[in-house]
Design a protein around this motif. Sequence first.
Motif, PDB file in Angstrom:
ATOM      1  N   GLN A 125      39.298  34.756  51.431  1.00 14.17           N
ATOM      2  CA  GLN A 125      39.747  35.242  50.296  1.00 14.17           C
ATOM      3  C   GLN A 125      40.790  36.543  50.740  1.00 14.17           C
ATOM      4  O   GLN A 125      41.440  36.834  50.091  1.00 14.17           O
ATOM      5  CB  GLN A 125      38.816  35.504  49.217  1.00 14.17           C
ATOM      6  CG  GLN A 125      38.174  34.080  48.560  1.00 14.17           C
ATOM      7  CD  GLN A 125      39.320  33.899  47.429  1.00 14.17           C
ATOM      8  OE1 GLN A 125      39.751  34.748  46.663  1.00 14.17           O
ATOM      9  NE2 GLN A 125      39.729  32.496  47.437  1.00 14.17           N
ATOM     10  N   ASP A 126      40.113  37.434  51.535  1.00 14.05           N
ATOM     11  CA  ASP A 126      40.669  38.469  51.925  1.00 14.05           C
ATOM     12  C   ASP A 126      42.317  38.226  52.565  1.00 14.05           C
ATOM     13  O   ASP A 126      43.112  39.139  52.229  1.00 14.05           O
ATOM     14  CB  ASP A 126      39.812  39.559  52.863  1.00 14.05           C
ATOM     15  CG  ASP A 126      39.768  39.029  54.303  1.00 14.05           C
ATOM     16  OD1 ASP A 126      39.740  37.627  54.434  1.00 14.05           O
ATOM     17  OD2 ASP A 126      39.379  39.654  55.034  1.00 14.05           O
ATOM     18  N   VAL A 178      49.133  37.783  48.492  1.00 14.50           N
ATOM     19  CA  VAL A 178      49.614  37.699  47.247  1.00 14.50           C
ATOM     20  C   VAL A 178      49.974  39.346  46.874  1.00 14.50           C
ATOM     21  O   VAL A 178      50.992  39.789  46.259  1.00 14.50           O
ATOM     22  CB  VAL A 178      48.437  37.713  46.206  1.00 14.50           C
ATOM     23  CG1 VAL A 178      48.729  37.987  44.831  1.00 14.50           C
ATOM     24  CG2 VAL A 178      48.043  36.154  46.330  1.00 14.50           C
ATOM     25  N   ALA A 179      49.314  40.415  47.554  1.00 17.69           N
ATOM     26  CA  ALA A 179      49.674  41.894  47.238  1.00 17.69           C
ATOM     27  C   ALA A 179      50.956  42.180  48.068  1.00 17.69           C
ATOM     28  O   ALA A 179      51.860  43.030  47.475  1.00 17.69           O
ATOM     29  CB  ALA A 179      48.575  42.853  48.074  1.00 17.69           C
ATOM     30  N   GLU A 180      51.365  41.358  49.006  1.00 19.58           N
ATOM     31  CA  GLU A 180      52.765  41.437  49.601  1.00 19.58           C
ATOM     32  C   GLU A 180      53.959  40.651  48.953  1.00 19.58           C
ATOM     33  O   GLU A 180      54.805  40.581  49.397  1.00 19.58           O
ATOM     34  CB  GLU A 180      52.654  41.311  50.891  1.00 19.58           C
ATOM     35  CG  GLU A 180      51.657  42.132  51.810  1.00 19.58           C
ATOM     36  CD  GLU A 180      51.417  41.707  53.301  1.00 19.58           C
ATOM     37  OE1 GLU A 180      52.051  40.822  53.654  1.00 19.58           O
ATOM     38  OE2 GLU A 180      50.842  42.347  53.864  1.00 19.58           O
ATOM     39  N   GLY A 181      53.342  40.205  47.783  1.00 24.11           N
ATOM     40  CA  GLY A 181      54.489  39.284  47.146  1.00 24.11           C
ATOM     41  C   GLY A 181      54.861  37.940  47.710  1.00 24.11           C
ATOM     42  O   GLY A 181      55.610  37.256  47.035  1.00 24.11           O
ATOM     43  N   SER A 218      46.451  29.466  44.071  1.00 24.75           N
ATOM     44  CA  SER A 218      46.231  30.841  44.087  1.00 24.75           C
ATOM     45  C   SER A 218      44.715  31.141  44.639  1.00 24.75           C
ATOM     46  O   SER A 218      43.906  30.327  44.494  1.00 24.75           O
ATOM     47  CB  SER A 218      46.189  31.246  42.836  1.00 24.75           C
ATOM     48  OG  SER A 218      45.327  31.176  41.915  1.00 24.75           O
ATOM     49  N   ARG A 261      50.218  36.668  58.003  1.00 21.02           N
ATOM     50  CA  ARG A 261      51.167  37.475  57.475  1.00 21.02           C
ATOM     51  C   ARG A 261      52.546  37.263  58.123  1.00 21.02           C
ATOM     52  O   ARG A 261      53.443  37.120  57.452  1.00 21.02           O
ATOM     53  CB  ARG A 261      50.835  39.076  57.641  1.00 21.02           C
ATOM     54  CG  ARG A 261      50.028  39.708  56.596  1.00 21.02           C
ATOM     55  CD  ARG A 261      49.815  41.252  56.769  1.00 21.02           C
ATOM     56  NE  ARG A 261      49.202  41.964  55.791  1.00 21.02           N
ATOM     57  CZ  ARG A 261      48.583  42.927  55.920  1.00 21.02           C
ATOM     58  NH1 ARG A 261      48.308  43.375  57.175  1.00 21.02           N
ATOM     59  NH2 ARG A 261      48.198  43.615  54.930  1.00 21.02           N
ATOM     60  N   GLU A 290      42.352  32.774  43.106  1.00 23.58           N
ATOM     61  CA  GLU A 290      41.440  32.583  42.065  1.00 23.58           C
ATOM     62  C   GLU A 290      41.102  31.317  41.643  1.00 23.58           C
ATOM     63  O   GLU A 290      39.829  30.848  41.338  1.00 23.58           O
ATOM     64  CB  GLU A 290      42.143  33.368  40.771  1.00 23.58           C
ATOM     65  CG  GLU A 290      42.274  34.868  41.002  1.00 23.58           C
ATOM     66  CD  GLU A 290      43.597  35.167  41.576  1.00 23.58           C
ATOM     67  OE1 GLU A 290      43.640  36.425  41.896  1.00 23.58           O
ATOM     68  OE2 GLU A 290      44.491  34.308  41.828  1.00 23.58           O
ATOM     69  N   ALA A 306      44.452  37.364  49.314  1.00 20.14           N
ATOM     70  CA  ALA A 306      44.698  38.622  48.501  1.00 20.14           C
ATOM     71  C   ALA A 306      45.755  39.560  49.313  1.00 20.14           C
ATOM     72  O   ALA A 306      46.499  39.927  48.759  1.00 20.14           O
ATOM     73  CB  ALA A 306      43.275  39.418  48.328  1.00 20.14           C
ATOM     74  N   ALA A 307      45.716  39.387  50.499  1.00 21.31           N
ATOM     75  CA  ALA A 307      46.814  40.374  51.129  1.00 21.31           C
ATOM     76  C   ALA A 307      48.101  39.470  51.032  1.00 21.31           C
ATOM     77  O   ALA A 307      49.368  40.560  50.826  1.00 21.31           O
ATOM     78  CB  ALA A 307      46.303  40.350  52.756  1.00 21.31           C
TER      79      ALA A 307
END
Length: 392
Positions: A85-86, A92-95, A101, A67, A103, A89-90
Motif C-alpha cells: 500500500q505504501d 498516487v501522490a506523484e500523480g 486504486s 516509481r 483504496e 500511495a506514493a
Amino acid sequence: MDRPLPAPGGFPIVGIVGGGQLARMCAGPAVELGITLSVLAESTQAAAAFAIPSAPVGAADDLEAVRAFARDCDVVTFDHEQVPQDVLAALVAEGVTVHPSPEALVHAQDKLVMRNRLSQMGIPCPAWAQVDDVAALRAFGEAHGWPVVLKTPRGGYDGKGVRVVRTAEDAADWFAHGEPLLAEESVDFVRELAVLVTRSPSGQASVWPIVHTVQTDGICTSVVAPAADLDEELAGELAATGLRIAGELGVTGVMAVEVFELAAGDGAAYVVNELAMRPHNSGHWTQDGSVTSQFEQHLRAVLDLPLGAVTPRSPWTVMTNVLGGDPERHGQLYPTYKHLMARDPALRIHLYGKSVRPGRKIGHVNTYGTDLAEVTARGRHAADYLQGVIDE
C-alpha cells in the motif's frame, strides 16, 4: 528493450506491475487495440517478459523501481495484488493514474479488511472473526463448530495460506508469528461459482455469465461457462452482487467474486468466499468463449474506453488448467502440439511460457460447443496429454 516506445497515433502506454501469465495474456489484445504494454517483471525469465518487449526487471515492493517504471506509463495496473500500500500511495501522490486504486485493492489484499467491508454492506459471508491466539480460535470453534477454516489475511492463493483445523492447537505454529488470522466457519456448499465483472472509472460496468469453478486440492482445475443448471433468479442476484461490490468499493478493471453456492433451504443461497481485482483464472474461458475477453476488457476499463460486449460465442465453453508433470519426461511441450491440433482442430491452447514443475499451472486449454459432456471431455484429454498423464 527496457523503455517502452509508444505506438503512433496517440495510443497510450499501459504499465503492468508483475510479469506473470496474466500480463502475458494482455499482450495480444493490446496489440490488436494499438496499445503499448510495458511490464515490471520479477526477472528476465518471467512469463510476460517473453511476450512483451518492454519488460524492465524490478520487484513490486521496490518503491524506486516501481516509481521509475511508472514514469513512462500513462496508466498503471497489476498482474497480482501483492503491491504494498505504501508503494501505491506514493504513485498516487506523484500523480500516477493507478487502477484499481489503493483504496479498492486493499479489499483483495487483506482478507480481514474484505470480510469487514462485505459484512458492513450486508453481503452474505461465512461466519468469521479475527483471531489473535489459540484461545480466540478455540472460542470461535466452540461457537461455530469444528473444523474451522483458518486463513492468513495476506498473500495466500491456490490453497496456500489456508488451513482446515479441527482443534485450536492445530494452529499454534501459525500464531507463533504474532500476526492476526482470519477464522471462518466451514461451509457445506454445493459448488463454487465465480462472478466476473468489469468497471471503468466513469462507472460503466459489465458482467459475464456466472461460471462454475472446479477445485482440486485448493487449485482451480476447470471452469464451466455458464454454470450448468443455475437458477435464473440466483444468477441475477449474483450478477447484481458483483456489480454492487465493484461500485461500492470503487473498483476499476476486472474483478472476480468467488462464491459458495449453498443447498436450497439453508437460508442464504450463497456466501462470498474471496475477491480478486485483476484478470482471473475463472475468466480465462473468455479468451475464446466471449465476444470480449477479460484481458481486453481490463485494458479498456483502465483506459476508460467503452467496454466490449460480453456475449458468449457458444452455448458451452470449458476452461481446463494444464498442470506441470515430470519435467524430465514431459518438460518439452511444443512436441505435443502435432497430436493435439490434429486430434481436435477446434482446441484452443494457451501456454504461459513457464518452466515445467509438478503441479504448477503452466497453461490452459479452452473447448467449446453445444454438448457439455463432449466439450468437457475434449478439454480434459488435452490437459492430460500436455501434462503427460496420457500418451494418446
